[in-house]
Design a protein around this motif. Structure first.
Motif, PDB file in Angstrom:
ATOM      1  N   ALA A   1      -0.065  -0.815   5.874  1.00 16.65           N
ATOM      2  CA  ALA A   1      -0.128  -2.229   5.489  1.00 16.65           C
ATOM      3  C   ALA A   1      -0.579  -3.096   6.653  1.00 16.65           C
ATOM      4  O   ALA A   1      -1.261  -4.105   6.456  1.00 16.65           O
ATOM      5  CB  ALA A   1       1.244  -2.686   4.980  1.00 16.65           C
TER       6      ALA A   1
ATOM      7  N   MET B   1       0.846  -1.184   0.000  1.00 18.74           N
ATOM      8  CA  MET B   1       0.000   0.000   0.000  1.00 18.74           C
ATOM      9  C   MET B   1       0.886   1.240   0.000  1.00 18.74           C
ATOM     10  O   MET B   1       1.826   1.353   0.763  1.00 18.74           O
ATOM     11  CB  MET B   1      -0.902   0.011   1.229  1.00 18.74           C
TER      12      MET B   1
ATOM     13  N   GLN C   1       5.024  -6.225   2.867  1.00 18.48           N
ATOM     14  CA  GLN C   1       3.977  -5.845   1.927  1.00 18.48           C
ATOM     15  C   GLN C   1       4.062  -4.377   1.550  1.00 18.48           C
ATOM     16  O   GLN C   1       3.684  -3.990   0.439  1.00 18.48           O
ATOM     17  CB  GLN C   1       2.609  -6.171   2.535  1.00 18.48           C
TER      18      GLN C   1
ATOM     19  N   THR D   1     -10.009  -3.740   3.429  1.00 21.00           N
ATOM     20  CA  THR D   1      -9.800  -5.181   3.374  1.00 21.00           C
ATOM     21  C   THR D   1     -10.789  -5.840   4.335  1.00 21.00           C
ATOM     22  O   THR D   1     -11.755  -5.210   4.755  1.00 21.00           O
ATOM     23  CB  THR D   1      -8.350  -5.527   3.748  1.00 21.00           C
TER      24      THR D   1
ATOM     25  N   ASN E   1      -8.574   1.754   0.791  1.00 23.66           N
ATOM     26  CA  ASN E   1      -8.387   0.421   0.207  1.00 23.66           C
ATOM     27  C   ASN E   1      -8.827  -0.620   1.242  1.00 23.66           C
ATOM     28  O   ASN E   1      -8.005  -1.354   1.790  1.00 23.66           O
ATOM     29  CB  ASN E   1      -6.924   0.203  -0.180  1.00 23.66           C
TER      30      ASN E   1
ATOM     31  N   SER F   1      -2.733  -7.398   3.068  1.00 27.90           N
ATOM     32  CA  SER F   1      -3.078  -8.063   1.809  1.00 27.90           C
ATOM     33  C   SER F   1      -3.540  -9.494   2.094  1.00 27.90           C
ATOM     34  O   SER F   1      -3.128 -10.118   3.076  1.00 27.90           O
ATOM     35  CB  SER F   1      -1.856  -8.095   0.881  1.00 27.90           C
TER      36      SER F   1
END
Length: 438
Positions: A432, A1, A369, A260, A258, A437
């Motif tokens: 992150a 990210m 990540q 998750t 973003n 992810s």
């Protein structure tokens, strides 16, 4: 990210460079001289991306969204836009060591008008001498039959704690400062007594007779700056721990852009520097209450809350000691920490930090990540180790907790130093962590 800034003109996120992130931290620190101002600054940034303030005395919002609350000098923010119940939390603290105004501050000594000050936290007292100091904090003011809060920010050189001349020192090596006698500030000359609280109230447009309480503190007026021949350093007050407050805020903003399958949370506590034992410190019910009400707002019950907590994790963010070039012998020789070397994972076998192997793995994965390097810090075994909100949060909530930070020099000084590139790297890693992810 990739960390990004919100552009209100275009309603989009714009990628942030390391230099822009460092400059953003400098601005954040300069407009946030007290924990109360930190909360306001964070709130303004969060509201730009759709966060709405919640009042703890009112019904909790049941609909999914982005929310925050403020309790004094502490702030908790979260997004329930994900359908998942698991929490990913970045914690930190809003307070920094400084000199605070006493309840009867007006003093006179040798013809000088003085303001009585008291050290807060582990302030490195010598660093506060011979600096131009402003005053910030809040007043509690009578408003009819009730009270209202007034934020105070006097960014003018009204106070100064003078150093003793070398010629008056017994051995010309200075004096050991007595916190009771040697840190009161000069603010005028003459024998006519003046009320410092009245002065502050009038500067904020408040009738002095309505002031019923105050929490006031001093701050260094020298502006924060990106420094060094190649702009590789940040020189600023209160990096411990506004470096985390800024990075954590940017991380949360990036995470909600973003989403998750976790619920990202930012928890910034006051009073860490004095043990966290307050209504809004890490020892309080603040975080537990917010997390449980989030679950209840989703329609869950006590069982769902306990299951959610068992599957959640917290990154306790606080600044870390870089290896000092003039005192390398004060550091663990096998664990050199560099400015510009990336975020720092902090481990202590006696649990002054809460990190265990599972937490270490989670943060190492977040750094991987985010594409940033990871440094690992261990304190010298023959020196007492400081602590963080990490062990407190872990024991109060039962959350798996990992202690992390960014490297700096001169911790607890009135002026501190960190790597410019570490600001963005730290925020990227926290982003992150908040939005891992799959």
């Amino acid at each position: 990210m990739v960390l990004a800034l919100f552009d209100a003109a275009t309603d989009t996120m714009v990628p942030m460079s390391s230099l822009a992130s460092a400059a953003g931290l400098c601005n954040f620190v300069d407009v946030s001289p007290s924990p109360f101002h930190v909360c306001r600054t964070v709130a303004v940034q969060l509201e730009e991306v759709g966060f709405v303030r919640v009042d703890e005395t009112e019904a909790w919002p049941a609909e999914a969204g982005r929310y925050y609350l403020i309790r004094g000098g502490s702030l908790v923010a979260w997004s329930t836009e994900s359908s998942s119940a698991a929490f990913r939390i970045v914690g930190g603290h809003t307070d920094s060591p400084n000199l605070r105004v006493k309840q009867h501050p007006d003093l006179e000594s040798a013809g000088w008008q003085m303001v009585g000050l008291e050290p807060y936290g582990g302030a490195w007292l010598n660093s506060w001498l011979d600096r131009d100091l402003g005053v910030s904090g809040r007043l509690s003011v009578r408003d009819g039959n009730g009270l209202r809060e007034v934020l105070v920010k006097v960014d003018e050189p009204i106070l100064r704690v003078p150093q003793l001349a070398i010629h008056l020192s017994e051995d010309r090596k200075g004096v050991t400062l007595d916190p009771q006698r040697h840190v009161n500030a000069i603010w005028g000359v003459g024998n006519s007594p003046r009320s410092f609280i009245s002065f502050v109230a009038e500067r904020e447009g408040v009738d002095p007779s309505t002031v019923l309480g105050w929490e006031l503190m001093t701050h260094d007026l020298a502006p924060s700056a990106v420094v060094g021949a190649q702009s590789e350093l940040v020189s600023a007050p209160r990096l411990d721990n506004q470096g985390t407050c800024y990075a954590g805020t940017q991380a949360l903003i990036a995470a909600v852009q973003n989403p998750t399958d976790v619920t990202p949370v930012l928890a910034l506590f006051d009073h860490e520097e004095v043990g966290s034992m307050s209504d809004r410190g890490a020892f309080s019910d603040l975080l537990n209450t917010v997390l449980e009400r989030i679950v209840l707002g989703r329609g869950g019950g006590r069982e769902e809350f306990l299951r959610t907590m068992a599957g959640s994790i917290c990154a306790s963010g606080d600044m870390a000691h870089a290896t000092h070039p003039n005192y390398p012998d004060r550091h663990e020789p096998a664990h050199r920490i560099e400015l510009g070397g990336g975020p720092v994972l902090k481990v202590n076998q006696n649990l002054r930090y809460a990190t265990d192997s599972a937490g270490a793995g989670a943060f190492a994965l977040a750094c991987d990540q985010a594409g940033v390097p990871l440094q690992r810090y261990v304190h010298r075994a023959d020196l007492p180790c400081g602590s963080t909100i990490g062990p407190i949060t872990a024991s109060r909530t039962g959350l798996s907790t990992v202690d992390v930070g960014a490297a700096q020099l001169a911790m607890h000084s009135a002026r501190e130093l960190m790597g410019a590139s570490d600001v963005k790297a730290y925020a990227d890693a926290l982003a992150a962590f908040l939005a891992p992810s799959a």
